[in-house]
Design a protein around this motif. Structure first.
Motif, PDB file in Angstrom:
ATOM      1  N   UNK A  60     -21.758   9.402  15.479  1.00 57.47           N
ATOM      2  CA  UNK A  60     -21.201   8.355  14.617  1.00 57.47           C
ATOM      3  C   UNK A  60     -22.187   7.979  13.509  1.00 57.47           C
ATOM      4  N   UNK A  61     -23.468   7.940  13.883  1.00 59.85           N
ATOM      5  CA  UNK A  61     -24.509   7.633  12.881  1.00 59.85           C
ATOM      6  C   UNK A  61     -24.538   8.707  11.789  1.00 59.85           C
ATOM      7  N   UNK A  62     -24.480   9.974  12.199  1.00 62.28           N
ATOM      8  CA  UNK A  62     -24.523  11.067  11.230  1.00 62.28           C
ATOM      9  C   UNK A  62     -23.276  11.063  10.358  1.00 62.28           C
ATOM     10  N   UNK A  63     -22.121  10.789  10.966  1.00 63.32           N
ATOM     11  CA  UNK A  63     -20.882  10.754  10.189  1.00 63.32           C
ATOM     12  C   UNK A  63     -20.944   9.675   9.115  1.00 63.32           C
ATOM     13  N   UNK A  64     -21.514   8.542   9.431  1.00 61.44           N
ATOM     14  CA  UNK A  64     -21.663   7.484   8.448  1.00 61.44           C
ATOM     15  C   UNK A  64     -22.631   7.897   7.342  1.00 61.44           C
ATOM     16  N   UNK A  97     -28.061  14.836   4.678  1.00 61.55           N
ATOM     17  CA  UNK A  97     -27.813  13.589   3.950  1.00 61.55           C
ATOM     18  C   UNK A  97     -28.995  13.225   3.057  1.00 61.55           C
ATOM     19  N   UNK A  98     -30.202  13.572   3.492  1.00 58.81           N
ATOM     20  CA  UNK A  98     -31.404  13.256   2.714  1.00 58.81           C
ATOM     21  C   UNK A  98     -31.600  14.206   1.532  1.00 58.81           C
ATOM     22  N   UNK A  99     -31.081  15.441   1.638  1.00 61.49           N
ATOM     23  CA  UNK A  99     -31.362  16.456   0.629  1.00 61.49           C
ATOM     24  C   UNK A  99     -30.263  16.611  -0.417  1.00 61.49           C
ATOM     25  N   UNK A 141     -18.212  20.313  -0.258  1.00 59.14           N
ATOM     26  CA  UNK A 141     -17.315  20.975   0.692  1.00 59.14           C
ATOM     27  C   UNK A 141     -18.005  21.197   2.026  1.00 59.14           C
ATOM     28  N   UNK A 142     -19.260  21.632   1.979  1.00 57.93           N
ATOM     29  CA  UNK A 142     -19.977  21.861   3.235  1.00 57.93           C
ATOM     30  C   UNK A 142     -20.258  20.553   3.969  1.00 57.93           C
ATOM     31  N   UNK A 143     -20.476  19.486   3.236  1.00 56.16           N
ATOM     32  CA  UNK A 143     -20.627  18.171   3.862  1.00 56.16           C
ATOM     33  C   UNK A 143     -19.340  17.794   4.596  1.00 56.16           C
TER      34      UNK A 143
END
Length: 448
Positions: free
Chosen positions: A435-439, A403-405, A416-418
């Motif tokens: 859940x945090x990562x999905x957001x 998410x940062x990169x 697509x990979x996300x």
């Protein structure tokens, strides 16, 4: 088969037996476009079904309008709409390649087809591979036109190709504006040069430069998710590489087409394309062979063929180990140990050899700073491999890094990979960290 509509208009306008005169009028009308070099033979082929580019059709219609004293539209001339699938056909001649190149570049430059332009035609991809590999070489590519083309002119094209490649690797190819600007340059400068005057030696160098630019545009279209356009650009680039007598760059283009086929899930076709590239490259520099064998490995990994995949990886590793001993073409210098490690990470993961795959993760991330998009793609691969190995904690750690990169990268492949990572983690969304990562993944901009 004769284009009866066009033939009737030529007869009515007094050009029925004066095809050369019509071609001269057309060349005069197109002087603002640069150097057009049409003649009676060009008119003959248009009557027999060849389709000129949109800008040429507009000029034709204007000439016929003046001669007939009434409005003649491009549609009335009977050429029909651009056939996207047909444009994927490997051109049999250099003139056909130049006509096709100008047509597809013009379509993009004018945004005549602003929507995604279709899927990969696997049959035509394999036909293009056969044409590139087995058609006889061109005896000469010298031409006589209005504009003299020199070696210095061609060198400027290589510099521009390097510029667009650097932009693509750093920011991705999702912006239609970037691809449109590049296509406009190809129409206004490169197409004009291809119709100019040059010796055989300069001509082959020009064909090589044009192939590189069209090949870069193909890769950018693929990265943006426009697979039909990508195939058209790479097919004409293959023919230009053939005219340049540059089998190494042709093999590289074929490997790009194989990579696109892998992305779309056509693993067996991708393997055929990759093997054709390896066969066509022959005794190539080690860096070229490393890249080609790595592409074959990803195809075999996706198709679940463990032994061929591992053999291809081993061949790529041996070749990469020899890269310091010989000179490599400029376009393959990007391929580093990190790129090979990324290929190994992917194909071993596809074979469910997750521990072996993750052993390549550290090397896959030792990329130069300008490889922003590749870094994001490799981080996503690491996260996905952990997720498939059911190591949720590690998958979430790498998901946060992903998410940062992704900031500032416009790439359908990254997106697509996300989505794939989010889909893999989604069944565990009850977990706070998942859940945090999905957001965080959902907040990544998707505008292309």
């Amino acid at each position: 088969m004769t284009n009866a509509a066009f033939e009737g208009l030529l007869l009515a306008a007094g050009y029925g037996n004066a095809h050369a005169a019509f071609a001269r009028q057309l060349n005069h009308a197109g002087r603002d476009q640069g150097t057009w070099r049409y003649d009676a033979a060009s008119v003959y082929w248009w009557l027999r079904g060849r389709r000129p580019g949109e800008n040429v059709q507009v000029a034709m219609a204007e000439i016929l309008t003046r001669k007939l004293g009434r409005l003649v539209t491009a549609t009335e001339m009977g050429f029909g709409a651009a056939d996207n699938a047909g444009a994927c056909v490997y051109p049999p001649s250099i003139d056909g390649a130049i006509d096709t190149a100008e047509q597809i570049w013009m379509t993009l430059a004018k945004q005549l087809s602003p929507q995604v332009s279709g899927a990969l035609d696997r049959g035509k991809a394999l036909q293009a591979a056969l044409g590139w590999r087995y058609d006889l070489p061109d005896a000469t590519v010298s031409q006589k036109g209005r504009q003299q083309v020199t070696s210095t002119d061609v060198q400027s094209l290589y510099a521009l190709a390097d510029h667009f490649t650097a932009l693509d690797r750093r920011h991705g190819s999702g912006s239609l504006r970037t691809r449109t600007l590049m296509a406009d340059f190809l129409v206004r400068q490169v197409a004009i040069m291809l119709r100019g005057t040059y010796t055989d030696a300069v001509g082959r160098d020009l064909m090589r430069a044009a192939a590189m630019l069209s090949g870069q545009l193909a890769f950018m279209s693929y990265d943006a998710g426009d697979h039909g356009a990508a195939q058209r650009h790479v097919t004409v680039a293959l023919r230009l590489a053939k005219a340049a007598d540059d089998r190494l760059y042709g093999a590289h283009l074929l490997a790009n087409l194989a990579t696109q086929a892998v992305y779309l899930g056509h693993a067996r076709d991708a393997a055929r394309l990759a093997e054709a590239a390896i066969d066509g490259a022959g005794r190539a520099p080690a860096a070229v062979l490393a890249r080609l064998h790595a592409t074959a490995a990803t195809a075999y990994g996706q198709s679940g063929e463990r032994r061929p995949c591992q053999l291809a990886l081993a061949s790529a590793e041996r070749a990469l180990g020899r890269t310091g001993t010989e000179r490599s073409p400029r376009w393959v210098t990007y391929f580093s140990p990190a790129h090979l490690a990324g290929a190994a990470l992917r194909c071993l993961g596809d074979l469910h050899l997750y521990s072996q795959a993750l052993g390549h993760a550290p090397d896959a991330l030792t990329l130069d700073s300008e490889n922003t998009r590749t870094r994001a793609l490799h981080i996503a691969l690491v996260a996905m491999t952990h997720a498939r190995a059911r190591d949720t904690d590690a998958a979430c750690d790498w998901g946060r890094k992903l998410a940062q990169h992704t900031a500032g990268i416009q790439s359908a492949r990254v997106q697509k990979r996300v989505r794939e990572l989010a889909s893999t983690l989604n069944p565990q969304q009850a977990s706070p960290q998942v859940n945090e990562v999905l957001h965080a993944l959902a907040a990544i901009p998707t505008a292309m």
